[in-house]
Design a protein around this motif. Structure first.
Motif, PDB file in Angstrom:
ATOM      1  N   TYR A 119      53.193  36.543  32.962  1.00 45.70           N
ATOM      2  CA  TYR A 119      52.657  35.274  32.482  1.00 45.70           C
ATOM      3  C   TYR A 119      53.086  34.117  33.385  1.00 45.70           C
ATOM      4  N   PHE A 120      54.303  34.201  33.895  1.00 46.26           N
ATOM      5  CA  PHE A 120      54.811  33.159  34.789  1.00 46.26           C
ATOM      6  C   PHE A 120      53.961  33.079  36.056  1.00 46.26           C
ATOM      7  N   PHE A 121      53.675  34.230  36.644  1.00 46.89           N
ATOM      8  CA  PHE A 121      52.905  34.231  37.888  1.00 46.89           C
ATOM      9  C   PHE A 121      51.439  33.875  37.663  1.00 46.89           C
ATOM     10  N   ILE A 122      50.932  34.201  36.477  1.00 44.88           N
ATOM     11  CA  ILE A 122      49.581  33.752  36.125  1.00 44.88           C
ATOM     12  C   ILE A 122      49.569  32.224  36.044  1.00 44.88           C
ATOM     13  N   GLY A 165      41.444  29.601  50.688  1.00 46.12           N
ATOM     14  CA  GLY A 165      41.659  31.002  51.077  1.00 46.12           C
ATOM     15  C   GLY A 165      43.051  31.473  50.701  1.00 46.12           C
ATOM     16  N   LEU A 166      44.040  30.606  50.893  1.00 47.43           N
ATOM     17  CA  LEU A 166      45.418  30.951  50.543  1.00 47.43           C
ATOM     18  C   LEU A 166      45.571  31.104  49.032  1.00 47.43           C
ATOM     19  N   MET A 167      44.843  30.271  48.279  1.00 51.72           N
ATOM     20  CA  MET A 167      44.885  30.356  46.816  1.00 51.72           C
ATOM     21  C   MET A 167      44.334  31.699  46.347  1.00 51.72           C
ATOM     22  N   ILE A 168      43.227  32.116  46.963  1.00 54.50           N
ATOM     23  CA  ILE A 168      42.621  33.409  46.610  1.00 54.50           C
ATOM     24  C   ILE A 168      43.587  34.545  46.937  1.00 54.50           C
ATOM     25  N   LEU A 169      44.268  34.422  48.078  1.00 50.44           N
ATOM     26  CA  LEU A 169      45.245  35.434  48.478  1.00 50.44           C
ATOM     27  C   LEU A 169      46.377  35.531  47.458  1.00 50.44           C
ATOM     28  N   PHE A 170      46.893  34.381  47.029  1.00 50.20           N
ATOM     29  CA  PHE A 170      47.986  34.368  46.055  1.00 50.20           C
ATOM     30  C   PHE A 170      47.525  34.958  44.729  1.00 50.20           C
ATOM     31  N   THR A 175      47.099  39.757  40.818  1.00 48.43           N
ATOM     32  CA  THR A 175      46.180  40.712  40.192  1.00 48.43           C
ATOM     33  C   THR A 175      46.490  42.152  40.583  1.00 48.43           C
ATOM     34  N   LEU A 176      46.858  42.352  41.850  1.00 47.39           N
ATOM     35  CA  LEU A 176      47.068  43.714  42.360  1.00 47.39           C
ATOM     36  C   LEU A 176      48.439  44.298  41.996  1.00 47.39           C
TER      37      LEU A 176
END
Length: 225
Positions: A119-122, A165-170, A175-176
């Protein structure tokens, strides 16, 4: 001989009509045209000024100013990122490394308040998303207000796309990750480290952008930005 204000304005209007919307780029081209035309008028005082501008334009390639504009865009972007990474490096040397360490430790303390670390990382991903949304809103608002355009202040080309792009990477990292990995401290610390670097990168980009804005205000005092 020096060109009159009216002649300079005529050159600027001509270049603007050719599709060069960026004021800072246009100013460089106007300066180039003015210097060349001044020399020609010295030799031929009765020179047709309007025709001389067109002839000067013909000296560029068949694609007009497109090649010049593309080169200028690459140059500005390269300089921008060079300034950003130069600023970013300072956060990993004294004394600013203390700020980086404090940020890292602060996020660890916040993470420890969550029994479910996922939850923290979300939440961190949502924070990055909010920054992106805020950035897009600001860019849209500036354009809707009809503010003067400067290439060195074009956030869309300069850092919105990269930061997005960096946001999508994070987001993909979160997610993975498997459910079990959120119970492993080293993985959590690594992702927090990535987030801190991402946050510092954004701050550095904003800092360089503000420095460029000061430069524009100094060199174009009569233009509101």
């Amino acid at each position: 001989m020096n060109l009159s204000t009216e002649q300079i304005k005529h050159i600027d209007n001509y270049i603007a009509s050719c599709g060069i919307e960026w004021i800072d780029v246009r100013a460089e081209i106007v300066d180039h045209f003015a210097n060349s035309l001044e020399e020609k008028l010295e030799k031929t005082p009765n020179l047709n000024f309007k025709e001389a501008i067109v002839n000067e334009h013909k000296q560029f390639s068949n694609s007009g100013f497109k090649k010049l504009l593309k080169t200028k865009q690459k140059s500005v972007e390269k300089k921008f990122y060079k300034q950003v990474f130069k600023q970013l490096k300072t956060f990993f040397t004294l004394p600013k490394i203390i700020i980086s360490a404090d940020l890292f430790y602060g996020f660890i303390l916040i993470m420890n308040l969550f029994s479910n670390k996922e939850y923290f990382f979300i939440g961190l991903t949502a924070l990055v998303l909010l920054i992106i949304i805020g950035l897009i809103f600001r860019i849209s608002n500036e354009r809707n207000n009809g503010k003067k355009q400067f290439l060195i202040l074009d956030k869309t080309n300069l850092f919105l796309q990269l930061f997005n792009g960096l946001m999508i990477l994070f987001s993909n990292i979160t997610t993975l990750r498997s459910e079990e990995s959120f119970n492993i401290l080293i993985y959590n610390y690594m992702q927090i480290g990535v987030f801190v670097v991402l946050l510092l990168f954004y701050w550095c980009a904003e800092y360089v952008f503000l420095e460029n804005k000061k430069y524009v205000k100094t060199n174009y005092p009569k233009i509101a930005i």
